[in-house]
Design a protein around this motif. Sequence first.
Motif, mmCIF file in Angstrom:
data_model
loop_
_atom_site.group_PDB
_atom_site.id
_atom_site.type_symbol
_atom_site.label_atom_id
_atom_site.label_comp_id
_atom_site.label_asym_id
_atom_site.label_seq_id
_atom_site.Cartn_x
_atom_site.Cartn_y
_atom_site.Cartn_z
ATOM 1 N N ALA A 64 0.835 -1.193 0.000
ATOM 2 C CA ALA A 64 0.000 0.000 0.000
ATOM 3 C C ALA A 64 0.875 1.250 0.000
ATOM 4 O O ALA A 64 1.961 1.280 0.562
ATOM 5 C CB ALA A 64 -0.920 -0.003 1.212
ATOM 6 N N PRO A 66 1.582 5.004 1.198
ATOM 7 C CA PRO A 66 1.192 5.916 2.292
ATOM 8 C C PRO A 66 0.430 7.138 1.800
ATOM 9 O O PRO A 66 -0.477 7.623 2.491
ATOM 10 C CB PRO A 66 2.538 6.293 2.921
ATOM 11 N N THR A 68 -1.631 7.299 -0.787
ATOM 12 C CA THR A 68 -3.009 6.882 -1.068
ATOM 13 C C THR A 68 -3.793 6.692 0.225
ATOM 14 O O THR A 68 -4.963 7.077 0.337
ATOM 15 C CB THR A 68 -3.012 5.588 -1.883
ATOM 16 N N ALA A 69 -3.131 6.084 1.225
ATOM 17 C CA ALA A 69 -3.788 5.890 2.517
ATOM 18 C C ALA A 69 -4.069 7.227 3.193
ATOM 19 O O ALA A 69 -5.118 7.408 3.831
ATOM 20 C CB ALA A 69 -2.912 5.019 3.415
ATOM 21 N N TYR A 70 -3.164 8.187 3.052
ATOM 22 C CA TYR A 70 -3.372 9.524 3.627
ATOM 23 C C TYR A 70 -4.601 10.181 3.013
ATOM 24 O O TYR A 70 -5.410 10.806 3.721
ATOM 25 C CB TYR A 70 -2.123 10.380 3.396
ATOM 26 N N SER A 72 -7.164 8.670 1.792
ATOM 27 C CA SER A 72 -8.351 7.979 2.297
ATOM 28 C C SER A 72 -8.733 8.496 3.682
ATOM 29 O O SER A 72 -9.913 8.730 3.965
ATOM 30 C CB SER A 72 -8.101 6.471 2.342
ATOM 31 N N VAL A 73 -7.738 8.682 4.539
ATOM 32 C CA VAL A 73 -8.010 9.190 5.885
ATOM 33 C C VAL A 73 -8.528 10.618 5.820
ATOM 34 O O VAL A 73 -9.460 10.993 6.547
ATOM 35 C CB VAL A 73 -6.744 9.102 6.756
ATOM 36 N N ILE A 88 -13.472 1.543 8.019
ATOM 37 C CA ILE A 88 -12.156 1.092 7.556
ATOM 38 C C ILE A 88 -12.011 -0.383 7.896
ATOM 39 O O ILE A 88 -12.101 -0.778 9.065
ATOM 40 C CB ILE A 88 -11.021 1.901 8.210
ATOM 41 N N ASP A 90 -9.274 -2.184 6.435
ATOM 42 C CA ASP A 90 -7.860 -2.514 6.262
ATOM 43 C C ASP A 90 -7.170 -2.490 7.623
ATOM 44 O O ASP A 90 -7.090 -1.436 8.265
ATOM 45 C CB ASP A 90 -7.208 -1.503 5.312
ATOM 46 N N LEU A 93 -4.317 0.173 7.930
ATOM 47 C CA LEU A 93 -4.755 1.554 8.111
ATOM 48 C C LEU A 93 -5.316 1.772 9.517
ATOM 49 O O LEU A 93 -5.080 2.826 10.136
ATOM 50 C CB LEU A 93 -5.808 1.904 7.059
ATOM 51 N N PHE A 130 2.292 4.751 9.349
ATOM 52 C CA PHE A 130 1.815 3.768 8.372
ATOM 53 C C PHE A 130 2.873 2.700 8.126
ATOM 54 O O PHE A 130 2.556 1.507 8.021
ATOM 55 C CB PHE A 130 1.447 4.467 7.071
#
Length: 200
Positions: A64, A66, A68-70, A72-73, A88, A90, A93, A130
Motif C-alpha cells: 500500500a 502511504p 493513497t492511505a493519507y 483515504s483518511v 475502515i 484494512d 490503516l 503507516f
Amino acid sequence: MLALSEVMGMTRHEMTQFEAEAWKTIMCAVPPEQFKAYLQQHVFTGSGFTPKPSEAAKMLGLAADPDTAYASVERLVTQCGPYQQPPISDPVLVSAIQHMGGWLNVCEQWPAPTESFAVKAMRERFAACFNQAMVAVNIRGELPKQPLMSLTSKRELPSERIAHQPTARLAAPSPRPADSSEDQSAAPLPSRAQRYGPLH
C-alpha cells in the motif's frame, strides 16, 4: 510453499535464502487460497518470467502507498468526523491510526488544506506510523485489538461503571428501657403513716 517451488521450477529459478524469507512473509500475510490464486494468475498470463516478491506484494494488496492511505483518511475525516466510526476494514490503516493516538486524536489534529506547514508535518507523521503498521501487521502478524472508536461509539470505561449506592441512613437509637433500680431510686419514699399505720 510447494506450489511456489513448482512455479519457480518452471523457469528454473533457484531461490536464495533471503528471497525465501520474503516469500514466507507474503504467504503469512494473506490466506492460502488468495496466494494460490495469485500463482495461478501468474502462470495463466504466460509471461514466462519468474514471479517476484515485490510483484506479489503489489498484486495481493500488501504494498500500500502511504500517500493513497493519507488521502483515504483525509476523506474520512471530512465525511465522518469525530462523531461517526470510520468504515475502515484494512488492518494496516486501522493500526496506523491507532499509532497516531486513535481516531479522535486524528480528527482533532488533522490540519486544514490551506495550512501547508501543518499538512506537511501531518503527512510525515502519518507516513511513519503507516510504515510501522505495515511491519506490525504484515510481518509480525499483529492485528489491531480494538476497532476505531468515535464519540458516539466510545464505550464507558469499567472504572466509570461503578454504581453509586446511596449512603445508608443510621436509624435513631431506640430508647433504653428504664432500669428497675433507677425507678425505685427515683420514686418518692413512703411516709411513716404508710409504713407503720396510724398512731393510736
